[in-house]
Structure formats: structure tokens, C-alpha cells
Design an enzyme around this catalytic site. Structure first.
Site, PDB file in Angstrom:
ATOM      1  N   THR A   1      34.482 -14.075 -36.516  1.00  0.00           N
ATOM      2  CA  THR A   1      35.299 -12.864 -36.395  1.00  0.00           C
ATOM      3  C   THR A   1      36.312 -12.966 -35.259  1.00  0.00           C
ATOM      4  OG1 THR A   1      33.498 -11.911 -35.105  1.00  0.00           O
ATOM      5  CG2 THR A   1      33.598 -11.336 -37.427  1.00  0.00           C
TER       6      THR A   1
ATOM      7  N   PHE B   1      33.423  -3.307 -34.939  1.00  0.00           N
ATOM      8  CA  PHE B   1      32.138  -3.928 -34.619  1.00  0.00           C
ATOM      9  C   PHE B   1      30.956  -3.142 -35.191  1.00  0.00           C
ATOM     10  CE2 PHE B   1      35.035  -5.230 -31.206  1.00  0.00           C
ATOM     11  CZ  PHE B   1      34.867  -6.611 -31.243  1.00  0.00           C
TER      12      PHE B   1
ATOM     13  N   CYS C   1      27.542  -4.647 -33.591  1.00  0.00           N
ATOM     14  CA  CYS C   1      27.572  -6.047 -33.165  1.00  0.00           C
ATOM     15  C   CYS C   1      27.107  -6.184 -31.716  1.00  0.00           C
ATOM     16  CB  CYS C   1      28.994  -6.591 -33.313  1.00  0.00           C
ATOM     17  SG  CYS C   1      29.190  -8.272 -32.695  1.00  0.00           S
TER      18      CYS C   1
END
Length: 1055
Positions: A268, A396, A403
Site C-alpha cells: 500500500t 487505513f 491498519c
């Protein structure tokens, strides 16, 4: 009572599988959101899912008391490698809780700050690589950012060096991981039975898993064999115990988590950095602000940990890139119980997957404003980010399953971005590149390549400090892609061009330079950003596009207008501008401002700015006259030796054989090969022909309603054959060209005369005064020389008005002695033609339609044969299955349908000016069919007769009228009794002015597409309507029209 959730048409067993793009399914999710609005439902291989797209719904399903995270099918497929690691564990798997509690402190702010030195270590390896490879090297930023983030997570989390920047190829883990993710994504959208019989694919899949697992096991084994005293993630997993259960992690789960960190921890962030770099290059003002911040904070020193908090704009860039293009574009939740969302509007049963479409909810105008589609880091500054409503920004995820590595990713991205913009300027390999996507488990830009050009004032960071903003000559003499002559005084020809006219003019100057004693370089304006040459004159040829610079001049323009002192004191320059007076408010804006700012910043103007108006018959003549003055001034000023015969062909032509070979596409790096699927006539026999073409776009090419399709045509066969016959050559004859200076012709390769004249030069453009002068200097009879002199004397009437070409003149005077080389020096390069796309991607995202007038008219030059339009004749000749070279080009930001489909539209056009507006209406039709509320479009359309050329009247327009999305008000110029007595569009607009006023009061947006005559007529009648309504004088009505035009009226004018 609840409202049914809309759903696209499906097929048995596969459900909506066929509605999703196989390569980039994410694009289909976006288009379905455009069509169905805030929510829709899919059924893929018996798996049901509800997709939510608005902030309101996303905020509601982010309530962890009602909804819980679930693992989507794509992520489920990765469990074969990642098992019950943090990313893929089910909520009730004990290892998730153990690992989460143990590792959370390792991802805290203090721990992340302790990783700074390791992050800088890898970032400097990236900078060193780009510096050593030099500005001509083509960089795949997605690949290099993958190396960076992969090495960073390995070093920071595991104290393990993978040394990706010291390899010629990717680390085997990266290759295996990429292939694994592609196959996992494919398996998620493929029937299990099909996967089961794909033995070769399955064997490769298992081998990729083994390659990844072997590396993780090796890292674990090395650490057990050689322990280190460092509180990294690996040590925590190996030696610590969970505070709640007292348990540790098994080696298998440690392997799963190592693979999770290596995969999710780099994928990412590399995507975020690539998207950020794309947006910065496309938005030079943002890049300038970023570099100014980095220069102010860092100067010439290396980034320190204490600097990060001061790099606020840098963080804003990253946050804005994550808003627009979150690499993790979706996440999935499910309700814990039967529930409703949207204020009780939509019923969702317990356990049904709800897909959060992050890209859409991050662009919701209710939160982000009407400019939500634009890259604007300022929206993340000055407390605006902190003031966002809950769950408005979720790259996120959220809550307990958000995350865990968010802080690590942001710090790593901030460090990398600061380091690279401190050291380099960037330009795209293809200045016209528009974002294309590549999808595995995450999203990244596809086909995106750049050059990293060392900033001259930053060439010696940590060695010799330089003054900010000082312009210095780079040691690297020329930027990537520069063509340079071999001898003579340096001359730098810079151009800014989208459609090709400015580039062609600049090419001619560069090609002629050798004859006047100059060694010419030929490059884009962007390549001279912060590095404008000082060792010779700089000649700039550039254009304005509705007041904005060309794609390959935007960065240079932003840099120039923001200089503050006399930075250009050693530069000598001349500017020639191309423009179109149809855009009167912005005519010549960019050339004028470049000329003014260069003078204000100390540069010496060699020659007054020249200009050419594309809407005028004098377009080419204006350039000829200016160039003639240029060649009078430059040799005198720089004391160069002028060739005795400057008309001598610069090209040498050599016969090399009879093998046929077609050269590749000309000067347009974004052009790719498409396929014609349909080509039908829309008009009645005896009426000027108009055609409808359906074109299969190349893979990865996408468009919006209102965009253009650029076509690279070939000259009509008849015109090519005429030219070859006049030269006395054979069509099959092959030649090889050589040139002492830059040229757009295919040099040093075999090419047939037919292909050369068919695809590389314009054969039908009116001759210029310069052409006539050059022809008169060739060997011919006294009578011919007198005739050529007469054409020059009466140029406007006898050449321009009759569109008399060089070929016409040569055929009229067969005694003119001319060879192929000389002819090629007279002819301009073949240019692309742009046609408005007449379809909507909601109809078909991989296909585009064109609505084209075929130019086949009596020749104004007096020839018995009709005049054939170059591009339209080419398009008319294509058959289903024919290949053609195309590229999507964006139209102006204003010339697209409003994002809110409920806004009414008022549309004006005639003939094929209907093309983009048909796309607008088709957009609305598909949205209406999907159940969305759409504002009606009022279409004023002009043509000859309802039976002759009333385009799409018995098909699309009829269907869309019945659907209620459009109300067509025709004006028939040859059957006005059938259109309320109105012959022209402006007549019908005046007749229906009450409806126009009502639409304006309802907030309608106005659009006109057509010729200059149509646009002027519409402007006149709209001003008259304003005057009639308000009872004002002409001047006041004009001001009111101008005021409304700024935000609610857009035009697309062609001739």
C-alpha cells in the site's frame, strides 16, 4: 417501509460477474456507483454483496456496535500464504488478539520514530540509484517504490537486509508475491471448478507460496541462530508473551505475520507514493509548494527526525493522495443482526457483506465539496483535516481492525517524498499520460514512467550549499528525449503542445537551424524547468488551451511565474504563441505571460513575441513571417555562418531497397491500437455523410463523458498517389532519410515512399508564403516563376481562400524541378485529430463511439475531384476489425456533466456537435435506469431536415425522450415549418426562452458544442434572453452573461 436496493442486470449462475472488468474490477465498481448512486447490490458466483458509496452510508456502517469487519473473497484467497496473520485472521481466531496486543506497542509513535534511521537508509539508496542512472533513464516508480518499501519493512521490522537496490532484477520474493496476488485476485472471481483444472496455474501458485514462506522461515532461522538485542517486531514475536493470556506465537504464526508485514507493509505504501508522484507531476503548483517547503525546512542538509513535524505540506500531499487513490480501495463489513441503513431506507440481512467503496466515499461532494475530484493538498492543512467529520477519511480502515502499521506507512512515505523532491525534478516519459490503473490485491498506476532530473541547485547536497531559487546550468546538458544537432552555435528550441501545431512549428525551427549556423536542441518546456539554458538563444513555441498551459509545459509555467528575483539574467529568448480567438478571454494568455515573466526575471528578449490565431486563415503565414525575422536576427547577433543556399534540403534521401515496412506512430507516445467494431452511416443518401463508429479501446484506457479521442490518421490514398506520381516515384520504392538536425520524420531506417507520404506529413494544408518563396527558388520556367509571384502577391484570395496546397501548385506547374527531400522540408508533420467521444462509460467502459462528419466536398482550388478531409476520410474507410491508433485526451474540467445528476442541463449544438452532448445524455439515461433522480436535459439541436440528418432521432434520442431524461428542441434549416418556424438553434432558443429561463432558475448547467458560428449565435441569443428578462441595456446583459458563464456555461468549439 424500506426501499429495494438497486442492482444491475445479471446472468444465471455467474450473477454480475460479467458486469465487472476482468483486469481492473475496481473501475466497474466506480462506474456502477456513478450509475446507481449511493448504494447498489451485486451477486457474484452466488456471493451477495451490498456496495455503499456515500459518506452518509459509510459512516453508518463504520459503527462497530452494529457492524463488524469481514474478510472479502480476494483476501480469503491469500490465507493460503498468510494464514491467521493480523491482516487475514478471523475475529474469533485467538492468534489475532495475541499478536495484536503484543505488537501494538511496536507500532506506537515512539517506536516508529526509532525506525527513522533505517527508513532514511533505504530512502537514500533509492535517491542514489536515480542519481546514478541519470535523467535520461526511464523509471518505473511503482517498481522502485516497491523495492523501497519492501526493503524498509524488512529492515525496520526484522532487521533484515534484502538489498533490492543492489539487484538487476526484483528479489525473488517480490516476483513471487506479485504473481501470487494476481492469482489470488483471479481465484476470487473464478469458479472453483475452473480453478481446479488449471494444473499449471495451481503449480505456479503453490511454488510462489513456497518461495515466500522460505524467505520468512530463513529470517526466523537466522534470528534464532544469531540473536540481536533490538526491540524490533521479530524479536517481540519470538520472545515476548501476551500480557492477557501468557501465550506466545508459534513459528507458523510468526511466519504468517512476517509475510503479512512484507506483503501489506510494502504494497500500500508503494502505491501511495506512486499515486502521489503522479498527482504532483500533473499539478505543478502542488509540486512547487512541496519543494518550497522541503527547501525551507531542509535547505541543503539531509533530512533529520526533528524535521518531520515541520513538513506539513508533505504530509498533506500524502493524505490527499490517499483520499483520491487509496491503494486499498475497498473493505468489507457485515451487520451483526438484521438492520437498516440510510435512515431506515435500506434493509440489510445479518451476515450480508457490505463493501465500502473508499474511492467514492472519499469523493463525496457533501464532505469534500464540488472540487472533490481534484488533487488539492490544501484541504488537509490548517486544521481542516482534523475537523473532518468522523470516518470521512478512511484509507487505513477504522476501529479495532484498522491498519496497525498506519504510523509506519505515513512516516515512511513522508521521508521518501521529502528526499526525492529535495533532490529531483520529475517529468513523465509521456507528458499526455492520464492515470491508468493496475490491480492486484491493491491498486497502483499502470504504465506510468518518469524521468528524475537532478535539481541543478541541489546537485551537491551536503557539499556546497547553493542559494535557493538560483538557476544554474546542469552538468547534464540535455534532458531526456532531447534531439540535438551536431555542429554550430547552441540553439534551444522549447515547445508546449497538446494538439501538435506548436510542436510542428518548433520542429521546423530546429530543422532549419543548421542552415543558419546553429546546433539545435529540441525539447519540451517542462524539460527546462529550473534549468533553462544560458549557452545560447532559447526559442519558445507554445500554446494556450482555454487559458492553461499544454500538458508538457505546465510545470515550466508554474515554476516561471513563481520566480521572485532576476534568476534569468543570463538567458536570451524569443517567444511565439499559438492560440484561438474563439476563446477571447484567454487568447494567447500562456505565451504572453511566459514572455512577460521571462523579461521581468532578467532574461533578454531577442525578438518581440509573435502570435498566430488558429481560427484565422493567416495562422501559418503569421508563423512564417515571424520565423523569417528570427533568422534575420539570430545569425547577426551570434555571428554564425549562414549557408549560401538556406533552401537546400536538410534531408538526404537514399534508396535502400523494396521491402515494405510501416514506421511506428509519430510523436504521440500515448497512442495505442484500438479496433473498429461498427462503422455505420447516420444520414440519408444525398445528404452530407455523417457516421457512427464504435471503437474497442486498448486495455487500460478509460474516459469520461465529454473527453476526446485522439486519432492518428493517414492521408487519403488518392492524395498520396497524386504526390508520388508528381515526383515520378514508385509506391513500393524504399528510402532511408538522414538529417543534420532534429526531425519528426523516420530517419536511418527503411521506409516506403507510400508509407512516408501517407503517415508522416500533411499533404493538403494550404501553401504558405514561405512555401511559395521556396518553390520560386527552384528551377522552373519564367512563366511559372511569374505565376508563383502572382500567387504570393494575391495570397489571401488565390491561395488561402482556395486552400491551394503545395501539391496543387506542383501539379499545376509540372516544370518545377523538385525531389522528395525538398518536398519533405516544405510539408508539416502529420498531426493528430481530436474527436469528441459521443458515448458514456456507463454504457460501456471499454468502448467509445464517435459521431463524425465526412468531408467530401467540391474543391475550392478548382480541381475536378472533390476535396477529401484527411481524418474523416480515413475513419470512413475503416471496417469492423480495422485497427487504428487512438488515445483518450481529457477535455477541459468544465466540459463534463456535473457530478450531481439531479442538476438540469441546457445543451446547444448542430450536426456532429451533438457528439459529446450525446455522451452527457447517455450518462443520465443509465443513471435514470439505475433508479437515480436525474435532472432533465433540454437539447437544442440544429440540422437540415428531420428525414435527412436528424441524428439518432429514431434510436437513442427517441428512447431517452421516452425515458424522460431529455427534451429535444430541433431546428431544421430546410424544413423550419416542422420546428416551430425556427431555422437555426439560436432561433429555437429564442422561441423557447421561457423554458431556458426556468431551467436557469432551477440551477441548470449550460453547454455548447459546435462551430464558432454556432457558439457566437448561442452567445448572442442567451445575452438577448438575459436582456429581455431583466430589461437591461446591451452592456449590462453582456456582463450578466459573463458572470453566469464563469460557473455555469462551458463550450467546446471546433471548425
Amino acid at each position: 417501509m424500506t426501499t429495494p436496493i438497486p442492482s444491475p442486470p445479471s446472468v444465471p449462475f455467474l450473477g454480475h460477474m460479467t458486469a465487472l472488468d476482468r483486469e481492473i474490477p475496481h473501475l466497474s465498481f466506480l462506474l456502477l456507483a456513478d450509475q446507481y448512486g449511493e448504494i447498489y447490490q451485486l451477486n457474484i458466483l452466488t456471493r451477495k454483496a451490498v456496495v455503499v458509496n456515500s459518506y452518509e452510508l459509510v459512516n453508518e456502517v463504520s459503527d462497530e456496535t452494529r457492524f463488524e469487519k469481514t474478510i472479502p473473497q480476494t483476501l480469503l484467497e491469500t490465507r493460503s500464504a498468510l494464514g491467521d496473520g493480523l491482516f487475514t485472521a478471523y475475529k474469533d481466531e485467538p492468534n489475532w488478539g495475541i499478536a495484536h496486543r503484543m505488537l501494538m506497542p511496536a507500532f506506537g509513535n515512539i517506536a516508529i520514530r526509532d525506525m527513522f534511521d533505517d527508513m532514511m537508509d533505504i530512502a537514500q539508496q533509492l535517491v542514489l540509484k536515480w542519481e546514478r542512472f541519470g535523467p535520461a533513464h526511464v523509471i518505473d516508480p511503482a517498481e522502485d517504490f516497491t523495492r523501497l518499501t519492501f526493503d524498509t519493512i524488512a529492515l525496520t521490522a526484522m532487521t533484515y537486509r534484502l538489498n533490492s537496490f543492489y539487484r538487476d532484477t526484483n528479489h525473488p520474493f517480490i516476483q513471487a508475491m506479485g504473481d501470487f496476488l494476481i492469482e489470488a485476485n483471479a481465484r476470487a472471481n473464478r469458479p472453483t471448478l475452473v480453478t481446479a483444472v488449471m494444473r499449471g496455474t495451481n503449480a505456479k501458485y503453490e511454488q510462489d507460496i513456497k518461495t515466500m514462506a522460505d524467505l520468512a522461515d530463513q529470517i526466523i532461522a537466522d534470528r534464532r541462530k544469531t540473536p540481536i538485542d533490538k526491540p524490533d517486531l521479530l524479536n517481540k514475536m519470538l520472545y515476548e508473551k501476551d500480557s492477557k493470556t501468557g501465550q506466545g506465537l508459534s513459528d507458523e504464526n510468526i511466519r504468517f505475520n512476517l509475510l503479512t508485514f512484507l506483503l501489506a507493509g510494502h504494497e500500500t505504501t508503494s502505491g501511495t507514493l506512486t499515486f502521489a508522484l503522479y498527482h504532483l507531476i500533473k499539478n505543478p503548483e502542488s509540486m512547487r509548494k512541496l519543494q518550497e517547503e522541503v527547501d525551507e525546512v531542509l535547505g541543503d542538509q539531509t533530512l533529520q527526525l526533528s524535521d518531520l513535524g515541520r513538513l506539513k505540506y508533505t504530509m498533506a500531499v500524502i493524505r490527499e493522495a490517499l483520499r483520491l487513490n487509496s491503494p486499498a480501495a475497498q473493505r468489507v463489513v457485515k451487520p451483526k443482526e438484521d438492520t437498516t441503513i440510510g435512515g431506515g431506507k435500506y434493509f440489510i440481512p445479518k451476515g450480508v457483506n457490505i463493501v465500502i467503496n473508499t474511492w467514492k466515499h472519499h469523493r463525496d461532494p457533501e464532505v469534500w465539496g464540488e472540487d472533490a475530484e481534484l488533487f488539492r493538498p490544501e484541504r488537509m492543512l490548517d486544521g481542516k483535516f482534523e475537523a473532518l467529520p468522523p470516518n470521512a477519511w478512511q484509507p487505513f480502515g477504522y476501529g479495532s481492525r484498522a491498519c496497525i502499521g498506519r504510523a509506519l506507512a505515513l512516516q515512511e512515505a513522508q521521508i521518501c517524498l521529502a528526499c526525492i523532491v529535495q533532490k529531483f525534478n520529475f517529468e513523465m516519459k509521456d507528458a499526455s499520460y492520464e492515470l491508468r490503473l493496475k490491480q492486484t490485491m491493491t491498486l497502483k498506476p499502470g504504465g506510468f514512467y518518469v524521468h528524475a532530473i537532478p535539481r541543478p541547485e541541489k546537485a551537491n547536497i551536503l557539499k556546497v550549499p547553493s542559494k535557493p531559487g538560483q538557476v544554474k546550468e546542469s552538468k547534464q546538458k540535455y534532458a531526456p528525449g532531447v534531439q540535438v544537432s551536431e555542429t554550430g552555435h547552441p540553439l534551444h528550441v522549447l515547445y508546449g503542445s497538446n494538439a501538435g501545431s506548436s510542436e510542428a512549428f518548433a520542429q521546423r525551427i530546429a530543422s532549419e537551424a543548421a542552415a543558419y549556423g546553429f546546433r539545435a536542441s529540441f525539447q519540451t518546456l517542462d524539460s527546462a524547468t529550473n534549468n533553462i539554458p544560458t549557452d545560447g538563444p532559447v526559442v519558445i513555441v507554445t500554446a494556450s488551451f482555454e487559458g492553461e498551459p499544454a500538458d508538457n509545459a505546465a510545470r515550466f509555467f508554474d515554476w516561471l511565474v513563481n520566480l521572485k528575483r532576476q534568476e534569468l539574467a543570463n538567458v536570451q529568448y524569443a517567444v511565439f504563441g499559438c492560440g484561438n480567438r474563439d476563446w477571447s478571454r484567454t487568447y494567447q494568455r500562456i505565451p504572453r505571460l511566459i514572455d512577460e515573466h521571462m523579461g521581468e526575471r532578467g532574461a533578454e528578449r531577442i525578438l518581440p513575441r509573435g502570435e498566430a490565431d488558429a481560427s484565422s486563415a493567416d495562422f501559418f503565414t503569421s508563423f512564417d513571417e515571424w520565423v523569417e525575422k528570427l533568422w534575420e536576427v539570430l545569425p547577426n547577433k551570434y555571428k554564425t555562418t549562414v549557408s549560401k543556399d538556406t533552401s537546400t534540403p536538410a534531408l538526404t534521401v537514399k534508396e535502400v531497397g523494396s521491402t515494405t515496412q510501416r514506421a511506428e506512430a509519430l510523436r504521440q507516445p500515448d497512442i495505442q491500437v484500438g479496433t473498429v467494431l461498427e462503422n455505420t452511416v447516420l444520414t440519408a443518401p444525398g445528404t452530407p455523410e455523417k457516421r457512427h463508429l464504435v471503437i474497442q479501446l486498448p486495455d487500460g484506457m478509460s474516459y469520461r463523458a465529454g473527453d476526446y479521442l485522439a486519432i492518428l490518421p493517414t492521408n487519403p490514398a488518392r492524395t498520396v498517389e497524386r504526390t508520388i506520381a508528381r515526383l515520378g516515384l514508385s509506391q513500393e520504392q524504399q528510402v532511408s532519410l538522414s538529417s543534420p538536425g532534429p526531425t519528426s520524420l523516420p530517419v536511418d531506417q527503411a521506409v516506403t515512399v507510400y508509407n512516408l507520404l501517407s503517415g508522416y506529413v500533411e499533404l493538403q494544408q494550404p501553401a504558405t508564403l514561405r512555401d511559395l518563396q521556396q518553390l520560386s527558388e527552384l528551377e522552373s520556367s519564367p512563366e511559372t516563376k511569374q505565376a508563383l509571384n502572382d500567387l504570393s502577391t494575391n495570397y489571401s484570395d488565390k491561395v488561402q481562400a482556395k486552400r491551394l496546397s503545395v501539391l496543387d501548385i506542383l501539379e499545376e506547374h509540372p516544370d518545377i524541378k523538385i525531389d522528395l527531400g525538398k518536398l519533405l522540408t516544405l510539408l508539416p508533420s502529420m498531426r493528430i485529430r481530436q474527436y469528441s467521444i459521443s458515448s458514456s462509460p456507463l454504457w460501456n467502459a471499454s468502448q467509445a463511439t464517435l459521431t463524425v462528419s465526412i468531408v467530401d466536398a467540391p474543391s475550392l482550388s478548382g480541381r475536378s475531384e472533390p476535396f477529401l478531409g484527411v481524418a474523416s476520410t480515413y475513419l470512413a474507410s475503416l471496417r469492423p476489425g480495422s485497427k487504428l491508433q487512438v488515445s483518450v485526451r481529457s477535455s477541459s474540467q468544465a466540459f463534463h456533466p456535473p457530478q450531481d445528476p439531479s442538476v438540469p442541463l441546457v445543451l446547444f449544438c448542430a450536426g456532429t456537435g451533438l457528439a459529446p452532448l450525446r455522451g452527457f445524455i447517455q450518462d443520465r439515461a443509465y443513471q435514470k435506469k439505475a433508479g437515480r433522480q436525474v435532472g432533465k436535459a433540454l437539447l437544442f439541436f440544429g440540422c437540415r431536415k428531420p428525414t435527412d440528418d436528424y441524428l439518432y432521432s429514431q434510436s437513442d434520442l427517441k428512447e431517452w425522450t421516452e425515458l424522460g431524461v431529455v427534451d429535444v428542441r430541433p431546428a431544421f434549416s430546410r424544413a423550419s415549418d416542422e420546428s416551430q418556424g425556427c431555422k437555426y438553434v439560436q432561433d429555437r432558443a429564442w422561441h423557447d426562452r421561457e423554458d431556458i429561463n426556468n431551467a436557469f432558475d432551477a440551477g441548470a448547467r449550460f453547454f455548447t458544442c459546435g462551430s464558432r458560428k454556432i457558439a457566437e449565435g448561442v452567445r448572442t441569443v442567451l445575452t438577448a434572453i438575459i436582456k429581455d428578462r431583466h430589461g437591461t441595456d446591451d452592456a449590462t446583459a453582456e456582463k450578466l452573461f459573463e458572470r453566469a458563464s464563469l460557473s455555469r456555461y462551458a463550450t467546446d468549439i471546433f471548425d
